[in-house]
Scaffold this motif. Structure first.
Motif, mmCIF file in Angstrom:
data_model
loop_
_atom_site.group_PDB
_atom_site.id
_atom_site.type_symbol
_atom_site.label_atom_id
_atom_site.label_comp_id
_atom_site.label_asym_id
_atom_site.label_seq_id
_atom_site.Cartn_x
_atom_site.Cartn_y
_atom_site.Cartn_z
ATOM 1 N N MET A 1 26.861 28.146 63.911
ATOM 2 C CA MET A 1 27.563 27.665 62.728
ATOM 3 C C MET A 1 28.000 28.860 61.877
ATOM 4 O O MET A 1 27.327 29.872 61.844
ATOM 5 C CB MET A 1 26.651 26.772 61.876
ATOM 6 C CG MET A 1 26.266 25.456 62.509
ATOM 7 S SD MET A 1 25.122 24.505 61.459
ATOM 8 C CE MET A 1 26.254 23.396 60.687
ATOM 9 N N THR A 2 29.075 28.659 61.166
ATOM 10 C CA THR A 2 29.543 29.693 60.254
ATOM 11 C C THR A 2 28.793 29.604 58.926
ATOM 12 O O THR A 2 28.097 28.619 58.658
ATOM 13 C CB THR A 2 31.046 29.532 59.969
ATOM 14 O OG1 THR A 2 31.241 28.309 59.234
ATOM 15 C CG2 THR A 2 31.869 29.512 61.248
ATOM 16 N N ARG A 3 28.982 30.609 58.105
ATOM 17 C CA ARG A 3 28.364 30.615 56.775
ATOM 18 C C ARG A 3 28.734 29.346 56.013
ATOM 19 O O ARG A 3 27.863 28.680 55.446
ATOM 20 C CB ARG A 3 28.814 31.853 56.007
ATOM 21 C CG ARG A 3 28.264 31.921 54.593
ATOM 22 C CD ARG A 3 28.953 32.975 53.758
ATOM 23 N NE ARG A 3 28.721 34.326 54.194
ATOM 24 C CZ ARG A 3 28.338 35.313 53.410
ATOM 25 N NH1 ARG A 3 28.140 35.106 52.127
ATOM 26 N NH2 ARG A 3 28.173 36.518 53.881
ATOM 27 N N GLU A 5 29.843 26.435 57.134
ATOM 28 C CA GLU A 5 29.259 25.238 57.758
ATOM 29 C C GLU A 5 27.772 25.121 57.413
ATOM 30 O O GLU A 5 27.293 24.015 57.136
ATOM 31 C CB GLU A 5 29.444 25.289 59.273
ATOM 32 C CG GLU A 5 30.885 25.115 59.709
ATOM 33 C CD GLU A 5 31.104 25.406 61.182
ATOM 34 O OE1 GLU A 5 32.049 24.828 61.760
ATOM 35 O OE2 GLU A 5 30.347 26.215 61.768
ATOM 36 N N LEU A 6 27.077 26.235 57.425
ATOM 37 C CA LEU A 6 25.658 26.222 57.076
ATOM 38 C C LEU A 6 25.457 25.830 55.617
ATOM 39 O O LEU A 6 24.588 25.011 55.301
ATOM 40 C CB LEU A 6 25.033 27.590 57.350
ATOM 41 C CG LEU A 6 24.827 27.926 58.825
ATOM 42 C CD1 LEU A 6 24.610 29.416 59.014
ATOM 43 C CD2 LEU A 6 23.669 27.131 59.395
ATOM 44 N N ASN A 8 27.414 24.034 53.744
ATOM 45 C CA ASN A 8 27.716 22.601 53.610
ATOM 46 C C ASN A 8 26.583 21.747 54.165
ATOM 47 O O ASN A 8 26.217 20.727 53.563
ATOM 48 C CB ASN A 8 29.042 22.266 54.297
ATOM 49 C CG ASN A 8 30.231 22.798 53.537
ATOM 50 O OD1 ASN A 8 30.177 23.034 52.325
ATOM 51 N ND2 ASN A 8 31.326 23.008 54.234
ATOM 52 N N ALA A 9 26.017 22.152 55.299
ATOM 53 C CA ALA A 9 24.900 21.399 55.891
ATOM 54 C C ALA A 9 23.670 21.439 54.976
ATOM 55 O O ALA A 9 22.966 20.438 54.833
ATOM 56 C CB ALA A 9 24.564 21.959 57.271
ATOM 57 N N GLU A 83 20.536 29.900 58.414
ATOM 58 C CA GLU A 83 20.030 29.106 59.544
ATOM 59 C C GLU A 83 18.555 28.773 59.343
ATOM 60 O O GLU A 83 18.145 27.617 59.550
ATOM 61 C CB GLU A 83 20.237 29.869 60.857
ATOM 62 C CG GLU A 83 21.670 29.937 61.304
ATOM 63 C CD GLU A 83 21.887 30.874 62.482
ATOM 64 O OE1 GLU A 83 22.938 30.721 63.148
ATOM 65 O OE2 GLU A 83 21.044 31.758 62.745
#
Length: 98
Positions: A1-3, A5-6, A8-9, A83
């Motif tokens: 995952m990108t920064r 995406e992480l 947002n998750a 992560e």
């Protein structure tokens, strides 16, 4: 995952854990977070610093901290931290009691 995406998750998971009222950073919330998810207040502060850095909104004292800036400007280190932070938030299904 990108920064992104992480991030947002993590926000999505925090919405579930903390609900509409969110996380206020109170001592009892930090105690609960550590007991239920293994997240320290230092890790939460680093999470906030990553967000502030991304918005170019760091305090001058943080910008003057060479070690912090080296970390924040290292994409691999930040992604690794994010992560790990997300994994901790995903490690339980406990919701903060209101």
């Amino acid at each position: 995952m990108t920064r992104i995406e992480l991030i947002n998750a993590i926000f999505e998971r925090m919405d579930v854990v903390w609900g509409e009222e969110g996380f206020d950073g109170e001592a009892q919330e930090y105690d609960w977070l550590l007991a239920n998810y293994g997240i320290t207040d230092e890790e939460d502060v680093m999470w906030m610093l990553i967000l502030q850095h991304g918005m170019d909104d760091l305090e001058s004292e943080d910008r003057d901290d060479e070690d912090l800036m080296t970390f924040l400007e290292n994409e691999q280190a930040v992604v690794g931290f994010l992560e790990s932070f997300l994994q901790k938030y995903q490690s339980a299904d406990t919701v903060y009691p209101r």
